[in-house]
Design an enzyme around this catalytic site. Structure first.
Site, short mmCIF file in Angstrom:
data_model
loop_
_atom_site.label_atom_id
_atom_site.label_comp_id
_atom_site.label_asym_id
_atom_site.label_seq_id
_atom_site.Cartn_x
_atom_site.Cartn_y
_atom_site.Cartn_z
CB CYS A 114 42.75 47.24 44.94
SG CYS A 114 41.40 47.99 45.91
CB ALA A 115 47.07 43.22 45.63
CB ALA A 116 45.29 41.70 40.92
N PRO A 117 47.77 43.37 39.44
CG PRO A 117 49.28 43.67 37.72
CD PRO A 117 48.22 44.28 38.49
CE LYS A 120 50.10 50.91 42.17
NZ LYS A 120 49.95 50.31 40.87
CG ASP A 140 42.31 42.01 42.69
OD1 ASP A 140 43.07 43.01 42.80
OD2 ASP A 140 41.36 41.79 42.01
CG ASP A 168 31.51 43.73 51.66
OD1 ASP A 168 32.39 43.32 50.85
OD2 ASP A 168 30.56 43.16 51.94
CG ASP A 184 46.68 51.09 42.26
OD1 ASP A 184 47.17 52.40 42.10
OD2 ASP A 184 46.90 50.03 41.41
CB CYS A 237 46.70 54.28 36.51
SG CYS A 237 45.49 53.01 36.36
#
Length: 477
Positions: A114-117, A120, A140, A168, A184, A237
């Site tokens: 779940c990389a955006a933005p 990380k 993402d 999935d 994240d 967060c």
């Protein structure tokens, strides 16, 4: 308790339930100004340092992130030359801990699910580069957010592949494929309350329960993509235990995983085992509370997968082979002094040549935004360097480079041509443009000048002088 303006009453009541009298300290802290931070970011120079011209803006170092600094009160640095050059990344100090917890190892295959933005992802790429590199895939599910991810990855020169898929779909394609995965997770965002008024406004009392269900679904798929012995970093967060300790408890009760200890980060606190069935090992996860540490609310846990979750490993697909295109090889030789091996294993989409970062993970069924960093655009029989390629190598690796001062850099970022200095390699048709040792982009040689190749979509007349901003800060203090 009288809650501050815009803090939802139901949220206050939930925190009173979990924290008791300590909740008043938390709610009071959420009325303070948020902590701002930046960190070194240029992946092509993994052992580099922040330029001295940033010193007037920097406060203390972030204790848990050796590359991070707190920002002093003052202007945003997002529209400065060094930010556009990818020398630093603006990031919440608390969020820097996630990549540190990941602890990338040489040669690993890593997925940021779940990389955006991209904060990380880009920090993980930097840490991996210091240890010889890793194969990094950033994903993402949201189309608009994945475009922002691509822009940030490109800006700092992170050589990763970018996909735009659901967890999935990736789990079906890549069982037991990764040594490490970062989740994240989407969350209710309670840790961002003092930073983002929109998050406070959009929060609903049932948000923790709704997001917990989504987090569990994402984690189910993530674990099937993890190799036995691989590690999963789970972070949020938000503050509610339903999305933190109780998700970790669910993992421990339903999957063959065990928690690993994290570094002893100053200002972070152990997770609460009394919020997770009194499982003492839950304390190995960590929390940063806004009223106890210098950062926004964050939760981080690292787990090791003891046994495979997927039924069988993935089937390996065909990998790209080194280029045998003499035109491509000849053009590379005219651009760089030494061709990186990754630039010879390419994937071509329409007119764009990409370095192949997916390797045998490539499958036609997946939505791939970028199989790797773009290197060049083919225009007829001619190659033109892609802007992204300028960020992939440190200064000195292109055959022709011109170093310019801040005033000229501001004009370059606005799209203006540059005056050609003497002494450039006359055989090199393209020239890298740099400022303070960080590449800005490319220019094309012409008689007496350098034609600007900085992408039109990135050009801006809003770039501010760092020296002028520093002067304004000094005069106001």
């Amino acid at each position: 308790m009288r809650n501050p303006p815009d803090i939802p009453t139901a949220f206050v009541q939930q925190m009173e339930h979990w924290l008791g009298s300590e909740a008043r300290d938390l709610i009071a802290a959420l009325s303070d100004k948020p902590w701002r931070g930046l960190r070194y970011a240029a992946v092509a120079r993994p052992h580099g340092e922040l330029p001295q011209s940033l010193a007037p803006f920097l406060g203390d170092g972030v204790p848990w992130a050796p590359d991070g600094f707190y920002l002093n009160p003052g202007p945003s640095l997002g529209y400065t030359v060094l930010h556009q050059a990818g020398s630093f990344y603006l990031q919440d100090p608390s969020a820097m801990a996630v990549a540190v917890a990941l602890d990338p190892q040489p040669g690993e295959r890593i997925l940021d699910l779940c990389a955006a933005p991209g904060g990380k992802t880009t920090y993980a790429a930097l840490l991996a580069a210091r240890r010889g590199g890793a194969q990094l895939v950033a994903n993402d599910i949201h189309r608009d957010r994945v475009l922002a991810l691509a822009e940030n990855v490109e800006r700092v020169g992170a050589p990763c592949a970018i996909t735009n898929e659901s967890p999935d779909a990736l789990a079906e394609a890549w069982p037991q494929a990764f040594d490490a995965i970062v989740v994240d997770a989407p969350c209710s965002g309670e840790g961002m309350f003092r930073k983002d008024p929109a998050v406070r406004k959009e929060w609903r009392p049932d948000a923790p329960e709704r997001f917990q269900a989504l987090q569990k679904d994402i984690l189910r798929h993530a674990l099937t993509m993890l190799k036995p012995g691989g590690r999963l970093v789970y972070s949020t967060c938000t503050l509610n235990p339903l999305e933190n300790e109780q998700v970790v408890l669910w993992l421990l009760e339903h999957y063959p995983v065990e928690l690993e200890p994290l570094p002893d980060w100053s200002e972070w606190r152990p997770a609460r085992s009394d919020w997770a069935g009194n499982r003492e090992e839950v304390r190995l996860a960590k929390r940063l509370w806004p009223h106890l540490g210098r950062g926004e609310g964050h939760f981080v846990a690292r787990l090791r997968l003891c046994e495979p979750v997927a039924d069988k490993p993935r089937r390996r697909s065909k990998t790209a082979t080194p280029s045998t295109d003499k035109a491509w090889d000849g053009w590379l030789a005219s651009l760089v002094t030494e061709v990186p091996p990754a630039w010879r294993r390419t994937s071509v989409r329409k007119t764009i040549v990409f370095a192949d970062a997916l390797g045998d993970l490539a499958l036609p069924s997946l939505r791939v935004l970028r199989p790797g960093p773009p290197l060049a655009e083919r225009k007829g029989q001619v190659f033109v360097p892609h802007h992204a390629a300028s960020r992939l190598l440190p200064v000195g690796f292109f055959r022709a480079t011109v170093e310019i001062d801040e005033e000229a850099a501001i004009r370059y970022l606005a799209g203006e041509a540059l005056t050609a200095p003497g002494g450039l390699d006359l055989e090199a048709p393209f020239c890298a443009v740099a400022h303070e040792g960080f590449h800005l982009g490319f220019a094309k040689r012409a008689p007496g000048r350098l034609n600007n190749l900085y992408p039109r979509g990135l050009r801006s007349t809003r770039i501010e002088s760092l020296a002028a901003l520093a002067g304004a800060v000094a005069s106001s203090s």
